[in-house]
Design a protein around this motif. Sequence first.
Motif, PDB file in Angstrom:
ATOM      1  N   ILE A 243       0.835  -1.209   0.000  1.00 39.70           N
ATOM      2  CA  ILE A 243       0.000   0.000   0.000  1.00 39.70           C
ATOM      3  C   ILE A 243       0.867   1.256   0.000  1.00 39.70           C
ATOM      4  N   ASN A 244       1.991   1.208   0.708  1.00 35.18           N
ATOM      5  CA  ASN A 244       2.878   2.370   0.778  1.00 35.18           C
ATOM      6  C   ASN A 244       3.870   2.434  -0.378  1.00 35.18           C
ATOM      7  N   TYR A 245       3.747   1.537  -1.332  1.00 38.22           N
ATOM      8  CA  TYR A 245       4.620   1.547  -2.511  1.00 38.22           C
ATOM      9  C   TYR A 245       4.321   2.740  -3.414  1.00 38.22           C
ATOM     10  N   PHE A 246       3.076   3.156  -3.476  1.00 41.61           N
ATOM     11  CA  PHE A 246       2.633   4.166  -4.437  1.00 41.61           C
ATOM     12  C   PHE A 246       3.018   5.574  -3.979  1.00 41.61           C
ATOM     13  N   THR A 247       3.180   6.427  -4.976  1.00 43.61           N
ATOM     14  CA  THR A 247       3.359   7.846  -4.674  1.00 43.61           C
ATOM     15  C   THR A 247       1.995   8.454  -4.373  1.00 43.61           C
ATOM     16  N   ASP A 248       2.016   9.665  -3.838  1.00 41.61           N
ATOM     17  CA  ASP A 248       0.746  10.330  -3.518  1.00 41.61           C
ATOM     18  C   ASP A 248      -0.093  10.556  -4.772  1.00 41.61           C
ATOM     19  N   GLU A 249       0.558  10.826  -5.887  1.00 41.30           N
ATOM     20  CA  GLU A 249      -0.179  11.052  -7.130  1.00 41.30           C
ATOM     21  C   GLU A 249      -0.807   9.765  -7.658  1.00 41.30           C
ATOM     22  N   GLU A 250      -0.170   8.654  -7.403  1.00 40.16           N
ATOM     23  CA  GLU A 250      -0.673   7.367  -7.904  1.00 40.16           C
ATOM     24  C   GLU A 250      -1.726   6.743  -6.998  1.00 40.16           C
ATOM     25  N   TRP A 251      -1.703   7.092  -5.732  1.00 37.61           N
ATOM     26  CA  TRP A 251      -2.473   6.326  -4.765  1.00 37.61           C
ATOM     27  C   TRP A 251      -3.981   6.421  -4.961  1.00 37.61           C
ATOM     28  N   ASP A 252      -4.525   7.605  -5.185  1.00 37.16           N
ATOM     29  CA  ASP A 252      -5.985   7.757  -5.271  1.00 37.16           C
ATOM     30  C   ASP A 252      -6.576   6.875  -6.359  1.00 37.16           C
ATOM     31  N   ASN A 253      -5.974   6.882  -7.533  1.00 38.02           N
ATOM     32  CA  ASN A 253      -6.485   6.046  -8.626  1.00 38.02           C
ATOM     33  C   ASN A 253      -6.281   4.553  -8.325  1.00 38.02           C
ATOM     34  N   SER A 254      -5.125   4.234  -7.793  1.00 33.13           N
ATOM     35  CA  SER A 254      -4.851   2.830  -7.487  1.00 33.13           C
ATOM     36  C   SER A 254      -5.770   2.313  -6.384  1.00 33.13           C
ATOM     37  N   CYS A 255      -6.071   3.161  -5.410  1.00 25.87           N
ATOM     38  CA  CYS A 255      -6.954   2.755  -4.318  1.00 25.87           C
ATOM     39  C   CYS A 255      -8.332   2.372  -4.848  1.00 25.87           C
TER      40      CYS A 255
END
Length: 469
Positions: free
Chosen positions: A317-329
């Motif tokens: 879960i903490n692998y993603f950057t802040d920009e990537e996280w919302d879409n990936s979530c």
Amino acid sequence: MAGTLAAANMEGEEDDLLDFEFLTTNNNAPANKRRKIIGLDDLLSDLKEEHKTKQKSKVVKPRKQYKLDDDDDDKTEISLFKAIKKIDGQNGILDEHDSAIGTASWGSLVFGAQRNPSPVAHSDLGCSKMLGTFLNNELNSLVDLSMETGEAFVKGLLSNGWLSKLVLKCGHLEESIAKWAFNQLLYSSEESSRTFACEFWCSILLYNEVDAASIKIDWLPSYSLLNDALESFGYLLLPQYVAPNEELTGSSECQGPPSNIISWIKFSSICCQVRSRHQMFSVSETEELIRVMARLSLDQRLLGLSSIMNESLISAINYFTDEEWDNSCQSVAKSLAERVPRDLNCLRTVECIPSVDSRGKQLKSATAFEVLKLCFQEKIDNAQDALTLLISTAVKDTSCDLFHTYICLVLVNNWLTFETLSNDPGTDQLWGTFLRKCSSQISSNDVRPYAQEVRNRASYLLKGTGNDW
């Protein structure tokens, strides 16, 4: 004088009598005393015969009588259950949910039959420069090292920790050594070799000295190789959800999960933690890794690995950057919701998502909402839409599906509890109304399936909120 002698004779006769004879004997009836003794002998004989008769009867009768009693009890319980159903007017409902009473559970067969592993090609240690250096050293004459014994020598270095020290000292991890250690980590049949290989890779990848960038790594494994290993372990692409206590079919020797899965989970977790130095996974591959870890949590045979699976999920879960996280979530939440049935398995899926930080809470909340939308099979855009539908549920009606109500109750609780955004006051009001309805309109003696689960959970949440609804 004669009277004295007579008295003494009387006392002597009394002393010669037994206790039970003394209590029952007349002074003037010696014949009666003898008849009494004979009568006691006869009585003892009769008692012995009666005791033998009872022992024989115990061997013959009790088992048969016990079995009849059990049959009668079973018939009584069945008759009583039917009478309760008839009185309550719940024949149809209980017939539909009889199998769920006391047996509902979660569980999925994540691993099936294992196939022959396909280790990484070209992992021969014969081309290792480090091993060649040992062979060409003049001290080799003392240990008589050769190419045939080279692997055993390297395995010894691996087991005592010297292999990682040599690599870090030289600042170079050769491709042959890297592939060999990777194969040991995933495919070795020896637990010690898998453990030492995992520790070796951790020490190399997590090396955080100032000159870490100077360590040259000729080869790094990709997610596709990890996926290949997972499939060789017997990982099932299509879920097979099973009833409680259902046994696996086929030979138990080839059924998963394999012991190698422990090293697989640990290594995947390490790969997610070193993105800043070694980006081994893409964003989409890490999303798939989260889905796989959630699937593994549904296999009850892996409950002992809950701790390391939880750590791996946190790392992914903490692998993603802040920009990537919302879409990936959102992407992960939707795919998780679509892959699990709307039963206790979906609750287990939501439960396995760690909520130790804001990202974990966001994913848990989003997953609960996506599952909730599928449960309603109607379009809902916000919490008020979902709660309005729940409030309209007639929980007192005998045709109400309380199992569905229980699933929705737990999902809404997870959705609202872990929602990172502040809840609307109107949502809190509707939530309290629904909880009061469930706790007050379902009686404590309601025998419908999941009636008490809904009532108790609603009462607990209503008291624990501390809000004056």
